[in-house]
Write a protein that holds these residues in place. Structure first.
Motif, PDB file in Angstrom:
ATOM      1  N   PRO A  80     121.703  23.462  38.694  1.00 27.40           N
ATOM      2  CA  PRO A  80     122.941  24.044  38.156  1.00 27.40           C
ATOM      3  C   PRO A  80     123.664  23.138  37.165  1.00 27.40           C
ATOM      4  O   PRO A  80     124.347  23.605  36.273  1.00 27.40           O
ATOM      5  N   HIS A  81     123.461  21.825  37.283  1.00 25.26           N
ATOM      6  CA  HIS A  81     124.200  20.911  36.422  1.00 25.26           C
ATOM      7  C   HIS A  81     123.435  20.587  35.131  1.00 25.26           C
ATOM      8  O   HIS A  81     123.916  19.858  34.298  1.00 25.26           O
ATOM      9  N   ALA A  82     122.211  21.132  34.973  1.00 26.00           N
ATOM     10  CA  ALA A  82     121.399  20.788  33.800  1.00 26.00           C
ATOM     11  C   ALA A  82     121.982  21.442  32.546  1.00 26.00           C
ATOM     12  O   ALA A  82     122.598  22.502  32.607  1.00 26.00           O
ATOM     13  N   CYS A  83     121.783  20.807  31.399  1.00 25.71           N
ATOM     14  CA  CYS A  83     122.190  21.428  30.143  1.00 25.71           C
ATOM     15  C   CYS A  83     121.128  21.164  29.072  1.00 25.71           C
ATOM     16  O   CYS A  83     120.256  20.319  29.237  1.00 25.71           O
ATOM     17  N   ARG A  84     121.220  21.933  27.994  1.00 22.97           N
ATOM     18  CA  ARG A  84     120.202  21.866  26.940  1.00 22.97           C
ATOM     19  C   ARG A  84     120.802  21.213  25.698  1.00 22.97           C
ATOM     20  O   ARG A  84     121.823  21.660  25.187  1.00 22.97           O
ATOM     21  N   LEU A  85     120.137  20.157  25.251  1.00 23.84           N
ATOM     22  CA  LEU A  85     120.573  19.463  24.039  1.00 23.84           C
ATOM     23  C   LEU A  85     119.604  19.833  22.924  1.00 23.84           C
ATOM     24  O   LEU A  85     118.399  19.596  23.060  1.00 23.84           O
ATOM     25  N   ARG A  86     120.117  20.443  21.853  1.00 27.42           N
ATOM     26  CA  ARG A  86     119.240  20.754  20.708  1.00 27.42           C
ATOM     27  C   ARG A  86     119.474  19.703  19.624  1.00 27.42           C
ATOM     28  O   ARG A  86     120.614  19.462  19.231  1.00 27.42           O
ATOM     29  N   VAL A  87     118.387  19.107  19.162  1.00 25.35           N
ATOM     30  CA  VAL A  87     118.486  17.998  18.218  1.00 25.35           C
ATOM     31  C   VAL A  87     117.743  18.355  16.932  1.00 25.35           C
ATOM     32  O   VAL A  87     116.634  18.902  16.984  1.00 25.35           O
ATOM     33  N   ARG A  88     118.391  18.068  15.807  1.00 22.49           N
ATOM     34  CA  ARG A  88     117.703  18.233  14.523  1.00 22.49           C
ATOM     35  C   ARG A  88     117.359  16.851  13.979  1.00 22.49           C
ATOM     36  O   ARG A  88     118.177  15.933  14.039  1.00 22.49           O
ATOM     37  N   TYR A  89     116.130  16.702  13.522  1.00 26.97           N
ATOM     38  CA  TYR A  89     115.719  15.393  13.014  1.00 26.97           C
ATOM     39  C   TYR A  89     114.905  15.566  11.734  1.00 26.97           C
ATOM     40  O   TYR A  89     114.362  16.648  11.470  1.00 26.97           O
ATOM     41  N   VAL A 128     123.486  19.518  19.273  1.00 30.60           N
ATOM     42  CA  VAL A 128     124.467  20.426  19.885  1.00 30.60           C
ATOM     43  C   VAL A 128     124.059  20.693  21.328  1.00 30.60           C
ATOM     44  O   VAL A 128     122.888  20.578  21.687  1.00 30.60           O
ATOM     45  N   ILE A 129     125.059  21.027  22.143  1.00 32.86           N
ATOM     46  CA  ILE A 129     124.773  21.471  23.503  1.00 32.86           C
ATOM     47  C   ILE A 129     124.704  22.996  23.466  1.00 32.86           C
ATOM     48  O   ILE A 129     125.578  23.658  22.910  1.00 32.86           O
ATOM     49  N   LEU A 130     123.651  23.532  24.044  1.00 30.37           N
ATOM     50  CA  LEU A 130     123.431  24.978  24.035  1.00 30.37           C
ATOM     51  C   LEU A 130     123.496  25.522  25.458  1.00 30.37           C
ATOM     52  O   LEU A 130     123.373  24.752  26.426  1.00 30.37           O
ATOM     53  N   PRO A 131     123.650  26.832  25.563  1.00 32.11           N
ATOM     54  CA  PRO A 131     123.513  27.426  26.902  1.00 32.11           C
ATOM     55  C   PRO A 131     122.150  27.077  27.489  1.00 32.11           C
ATOM     56  O   PRO A 131     121.189  26.856  26.744  1.00 32.11           O
ATOM     57  N   ARG A 132     122.073  27.027  28.808  1.00 35.07           N
ATOM     58  CA  ARG A 132     120.820  26.599  29.452  1.00 35.07           C
ATOM     59  C   ARG A 132     119.663  27.518  29.102  1.00 35.07           C
ATOM     60  O   ARG A 132     118.545  27.089  28.882  1.00 35.07           O
ATOM     61  N   ARG A 133     119.945  28.810  29.125  1.00 35.66           N
ATOM     62  CA  ARG A 133     118.848  29.752  28.886  1.00 35.66           C
ATOM     63  C   ARG A 133     118.895  30.280  27.450  1.00 35.66           C
ATOM     64  O   ARG A 133     119.798  31.036  27.104  1.00 35.66           O
ATOM     65  N   VAL A 134     117.930  29.859  26.660  1.00 41.04           N
ATOM     66  CA  VAL A 134     117.790  30.384  25.290  1.00 41.04           C
ATOM     67  C   VAL A 134     116.304  30.620  25.050  1.00 41.04           C
ATOM     68  O   VAL A 134     115.464  30.057  25.760  1.00 41.04           O
ATOM     69  N   ASP A 186     121.061  29.956  12.087  1.00 31.61           N
ATOM     70  CA  ASP A 186     120.805  28.511  12.126  1.00 31.61           C
ATOM     71  C   ASP A 186     120.562  28.096  13.582  1.00 31.61           C
ATOM     72  O   ASP A 186     121.334  28.490  14.461  1.00 31.61           O
ATOM     73  N   PRO A 187     119.517  27.301  13.842  1.00 29.86           N
ATOM     74  CA  PRO A 187     119.236  26.899  15.229  1.00 29.86           C
ATOM     75  C   PRO A 187     120.376  26.140  15.895  1.00 29.86           C
ATOM     76  O   PRO A 187     120.445  26.074  17.121  1.00 29.86           O
ATOM     77  N   LEU A 188     121.272  25.550  15.092  1.00 30.11           N
ATOM     78  CA  LEU A 188     122.364  24.775  15.683  1.00 30.11           C
ATOM     79  C   LEU A 188     123.655  25.580  15.782  1.00 30.11           C
ATOM     80  O   LEU A 188     124.619  25.129  16.396  1.00 30.11           O
ATOM     81  N   ALA A 189     123.678  26.763  15.173  1.00 27.29           N
ATOM     82  CA  ALA A 189     124.949  27.455  14.962  1.00 27.29           C
ATOM     83  C   ALA A 189     125.659  27.827  16.250  1.00 27.29           C
ATOM     84  O   ALA A 189     126.884  27.845  16.308  1.00 27.29           O
ATOM     85  N   GLU A 190     124.900  28.117  17.300  1.00 25.84           N
ATOM     86  CA  GLU A 190     125.574  28.613  18.493  1.00 25.84           C
ATOM     87  C   GLU A 190     125.904  27.539  19.506  1.00 25.84           C
ATOM     88  O   GLU A 190     126.308  27.810  20.625  1.00 25.84           O
ATOM     89  N   GLY A 191     125.694  26.305  19.099  1.00 29.14           N
ATOM     90  CA  GLY A 191     125.982  25.226  20.043  1.00 29.14           C
ATOM     91  C   GLY A 191     127.266  24.516  19.721  1.00 29.14           C
ATOM     92  O   GLY A 191     127.906  24.760  18.706  1.00 29.14           O
ATOM     93  N   GLN A 192     127.616  23.624  20.632  1.00 29.05           N
ATOM     94  CA  GLN A 192     128.782  22.783  20.398  1.00 29.05           C
ATOM     95  C   GLN A 192     128.267  21.375  20.177  1.00 29.05           C
ATOM     96  O   GLN A 192     127.591  20.828  21.048  1.00 29.05           O
ATOM     97  N   GLY A 193     128.591  20.801  19.023  1.00 31.05           N
ATOM     98  CA  GLY A 193     128.038  19.474  18.825  1.00 31.05           C
ATOM     99  C   GLY A 193     128.434  18.868  17.511  1.00 31.05           C
ATOM    100  O   GLY A 193     129.499  19.159  16.976  1.00 31.05           O
ATOM    101  N   VAL A 194     127.522  18.043  17.022  1.00 33.49           N
ATOM    102  CA  VAL A 194     127.893  17.214  15.896  1.00 33.49           C
ATOM    103  C   VAL A 194     126.762  17.187  14.868  1.00 33.49           C
ATOM    104  O   VAL A 194     125.589  17.175  15.223  1.00 33.49           O
ATOM    105  N   LEU A 195     127.147  17.236  13.610  1.00 36.87           N
ATOM    106  CA  LEU A 195     126.179  17.093  12.527  1.00 36.87           C
ATOM    107  C   LEU A 195     126.531  15.842  11.739  1.00 36.87           C
ATOM    108  O   LEU A 195     127.673  15.699  11.292  1.00 36.87           O
ATOM    109  N   LEU A 196     125.602  14.953  11.635  1.00 35.12           N
ATOM    110  CA  LEU A 196     125.874  13.743  10.868  1.00 35.12           C
ATOM    111  C   LEU A 196     125.581  14.003   9.401  1.00 35.12           C
ATOM    112  O   LEU A 196     124.723  14.823   9.077  1.00 35.12           O
ATOM    113  N   PRO A 197     126.279  13.302   8.505  1.00 36.79           N
ATOM    114  CA  PRO A 197     125.993  13.499   7.069  1.00 36.79           C
ATOM    115  C   PRO A 197     124.588  13.032   6.741  1.00 36.79           C
ATOM    116  O   PRO A 197     124.081  12.138   7.379  1.00 36.79           O
TER     117      PRO A 197
END
Lengths: 236, 623
Positions: free
Chosen positions: A6-15, A104-110, A225-236
């Protein structure tokens, strides 16, 4: 179906995939990133299978030799974490040429990343001074009319249908050849590699290929955008 | 000729798209040393492809040690695979280092690992591709000094003409000392010949060009080496030995490769040396004495190494890890501390007589993939001949413990062609394996998928072992005995595999020959031999032709027995084990008498401790 705590979360990373590391194969990139995650000290989930592997998903494979401005992976974390903190930790632990630039942090189920991200944009530099945009476009038109490209991958014969996979191709003249901006779509029937298309159009020529963006395309044509629905940060 | 030191990556880059596994040539790995300013530049070469050479622990130790010294830098180079090597020759690109893509021929010092006998043609290929003059005696004043080291230096004569010097024994300390000496001498304008003379006075350094080969009634046909009159070189060069092993850096592997390599895990060397005394084993004789690393150092090294590297597996490596006094404690503590982190702890192989219940539970943590044991011979008599000191009861106990702990796959290693071997000894191999198979089915149930496979290598007599006087089995006899073994196996679930008999014959040839063997190595390379350890690249016909061209017969060389009193081609280099001890062990072998392990009983008189002024250093009582 896999179960998540229940406490797990999904981190989506762009590299990015840059410089000489463009020559890494997909498996090598995956292994390098998994080792980077371990070095970062982030609390990742471990699967319950035989090998107890890290729970991580990657977007579609990039051809060996192609660079990219935006590849993605989803990492399942065993505890909630701020995306900024996670991104900084990953940056510190990853080789510069594969460094993450957004998280960004995303909902667990995507939906699974590899299948969901289905539209790619490519910059392709074809360096052959005998090539010019009009001639290239004519040859491209003929290949398109044929509908299918048959090619060899190693020694194995393969074919790819262009109607499903080639969305658009803009061609312009440049010093020593032509530059292309290519949009391709992937599905479970396959994905079009820029090098395969160029070879079918004009034969072997020195290439530089860079994937500049990836999206999911909805049925109504909307690009997401794969990051659009998450909460997070985009670096320049 | 020394090549200029320039970055030539731009010439290599266009070739990357045309070759297999371009990641072999990229550098920029996590943990690689970026600062290569020097001004003294050394390059370590493993003469095989990246994925084989990069995991080498010795290379990692020396790389870090030299890079930590002020004013020194150390890079790596590997032999490009055939596709890349051919393209480089076509474009006139010499062999380049990884870190700065500088020509290897631009370095001050080049170190080459002698990993095994079959790497000989790769060394010729390496020097040729590097554009370094092949024969040391013909090199220009300013060309790099080329120094060999590693596990296979103990009969280096067939490749000795290519090396300015050979470092015998432990590299820690010695490699830095050599680099310092060469740097200072070069700065002072000392002539190359005088640098070599100076090197020959350093502990563990053998300079081949200072020795003449003499063939007379006291020697084999390959002769023996004596110092040139007035050279000042010692009659016998003893190995360099690190007494305080615990003072060496336990986290040696700092570079994390991008590509999958042959040992893709973090490794800690938990002990060095083995005193079990197996009479066929060269490492067992040449790495003495036994030096254990303390348990707390191992534990902290594993945690630090995993944290720094990001690996999900660590290996406790050594010649015989389960012999470490604290092995069971270390394994159980690591498994406890790493539980739930998806990290596996492994050890390279397990001894039958030290694989207890605790060990079975601890090895491999929760993964139960398979286990490997090496009984080596199929009968107790032959195991006594080779001084393996394990019994069938040991095998029963180890297999029982393994199957009860959930293992289902077992691999057993054997050798054929051992001295005094009979057909009955060979029939014993499948019988032993079938016995283990039956044991597994009894413990896990008749429907359980129990798998036992046996791998049989051809015995190759090696220098500085009690079997150094023995001849190798002729090819025809190898093939007859292989058939005998296959027909002796009745259970179809048993899988039998063999090491190639032809590469083993070449290994035997190169283990036996003196300096004249270089003519054969060079001729084989000239006929296209390279990567001989790779099954798909090995060309026995080319080796045969090369032998004929230099007036040799391969079987004749490999199968020749030496007189026990003869002076041997490698007598002038010594790991400290006395020839008298080896002769005693040879005689005891013929009577099937065993010799105990000196770390468990008393001194067995091998001569290492008094000769090298050293001793076994254990951290506890061995079981």
């Amino acid at each position: 179906m896999s179960t998540l705590p229940p406490h797990a979360c999904r981190l989506r990373v762009r590299y990015a995939k840059d410089g000489r590391l463009a020559y890494l194969g997909h498996l090598e990139v995956m292994e390098t990133i998994m080792r980077s995650v371990r070095r970062s000290g982030l609390p990742f989930e471990v699967g319950n299978g035989f090998a107890h592997r890290m729970r991580i998903q990657f977007s579609q494979a990039l051809p060996v030799g192609a660079s990219s401005k935006g590849e993605y992976y989803d990492l399942l974390l065993s505890e909630p974490l701020d995306a900024t903190v996670a991104l900084e930790a990953l940056k510190e632990a990853t080789p510069t040429a594969l460094a993450p630039n957004a998280a960004v942090i995303l909902p667990r189920r995507v939906p699974a990343l590899e299948a969901w991200v289905d539209l790619s944009c490519w910059d392709v530099a074809v360096r052959d001074s005998s090539l010019h945009a009009p001639g290239f476009e004519d040859a491209l038109g003929r290949v398109r009319d044929e509908g299918v490209i048959n090619y060899l991958r190693g020694t194995k014969p393969r074919s790819i249908g262009l109607a499903d996979t080639l969305v658009s191709c803009e061609v312009r003249d440049t010093d020593g050849g032509v530059d292309l901006v290519l949009h391709t779509r992937s599905s479970n029937r396959g994905a079009l590699r820029p090098a395969v298309l160029v070879k079918a159009v004009c034969g072997l020529a020195p290439l530089r290929v860079c994937r500049t963006g990836q999206w999911h395309q909805d049925d109504d044509g909307t690009l997401r955008d794969p990051l659009a629905e998450g909460q997070g940060v985009l670096l320049p | 000729m020394r090549l200029p030191r320039t970055d030539r990556y731009a010439e290599l880059e266009p070739l990357l798209a045309q070759v297999e596994h371009p990641s072999r040539y990229l550098d920029h790995e996590w943990g690689a040393c970026d600062d290569q300013r020097g001004p003294f530049h050394a390059c370590l070469i493993y003469a095989d492809v990246y994925e084989v050479g990069q995991p080498n622990l010795g290379l990692a130790i020396l790389y870090n040690e030299l890079n930590q010294q002020e004013g020194f830098s150390c890079e790596r180079a590997f032999l490009p695979w055939v596709d890349m090597a051919d393209l480089m020759r076509e474009r006139d690109i010499p062999l380049l280092s990884l870190e700065t893509s500088s020509p290897v021929a631009s370095f001050d010092l080049v170190g080459i690992t002698l990993a095994h006998e079959l790497v000989c043609t790769n060394i010729v290929e390496t020097l040729d591709l590097a554009k370094i003059t092949l024969r040391a005696t013909e090199r220009d004043e300013d060309e790099p000094l080329v120094i060999a080291g590693g596990p296979s230096v103990w009969n280096c004569e067939p490749v000795a003409p290519m090396f300015d010097a050979v470092l015998l024994g432990d590299g820690e300390g010695a490699w830095v000392e050599i680099a310092r000496y060469v740097r200072d001498a070069r700065e002072q304008g000392v002539a190359r010949a005088d640098i070599l003379a100076g090197l020959s006075r350093m502990a563990g350094v053998y300079v081949p060009s200072l020795y003449d080969v003499v063939v007379d009634d006291t020697s084999t046909r390959w002769g023996y080496a004596v110092p040139r009159p007035g050279s000042g070189a010692p009659e016998v060069v003893y190995k360099h030995c690190v007494n305080d092993f615990a003072a060496t850096e336990p986290v040696a592997q700092t570079i994390v490769p991008y590509m999958g390599v042959v040992q893709d895990r973090f490794a800690v060397e938990v002990l060095r040396g083995c005193a079990r005394g197996c009479r066929f084993c060269q490492a067992g004789m040449t790495y003495r004495p036994v030096r254990e690393r303390p348990a707390d150092q191992i534990l902290s090294a594993v945690h630090a190494g995993l944290r720094q590297s990001g690996y999900d597996e660590c290996s406790l490596s050594s010649l015989s890890t389960t012999d470490h006094s604290e092995c069971a404690n270390i394994l159980s503590q690591l498994n406890r501390e790493l539980s739930g982190k998806g990290v596996r702890v492994s050890i390279p192989s397990q001894r039958l007589d030290s694989f207890g219940v605790d060990m079975a539970a601890a090895v491999g943590s929760s993964r139960r993939a398979g286990l490997t044991f090496a009984p080596e011979a199929g009968s107790q008599r032959l195991r006594d001949v080779i001084n393996k000191n394990v019994t069938e009861e040991d095998l029963d106990n180890a297999a029982t413990n393994a199957f009860r702990s959930g293992y289902r796959r077992m691999k057993l290693y054997f050798m054929m062609g051992l001295p005094t071997e009979t057909d009955d000894d060979l029939r014993g191999i499948p019988q032993l394996a079938e016995h283990v198979l039956a044991l597994g089915r009894k413990i896990l149930g008749p429907r359980a998928k129990v798998s036992v496979s046996i791998s049989v290598a051809v015995f190759v007599p090696k220098s500085h072992t009690p079997f150094q006087w023995a001849g190798q089995l002729p090819l025809e006899e190898v093939h007859r005995r292989q058939q005998l073994m296959i027909h002796a196996a009745s259970d179809r679930a048993l899988r039998i595999s063999y090491h190639g008999s032809w590469p083993s014959l070449i290994e035997g040839v190169l283990s036996k020959m003196g300096r004249r063997g270089f003519d054969l190595v060079y001729e084989a390379w000239r006929r296209g031999c390279r990567f001989d350890a790779w099954t798909d690249q090995f060309r026995f016909d080319a080796w045969n032709d090369a032998a004929a061209a230099v007036g040799l017969d391969l079987q004749d060389v490999a199968c020749e027995e030496f007189d026990v009193d003869a002076r041997l081609p490698w007598d002038h280099t010594s790991p400290g084990v006395s020839k008298g001890y080896l002769q005693r062990e040879w005689r005891k072998a013929t009577q099937a008498q065993v010799t105990a392990d000196c770390t468990r009983t008393t001194c067995t008189g091998c001569g290492v401790c008094p000769t090298l002024d050293t001793s076994n250093r254990l951290v506890g009582e061995r079981a």
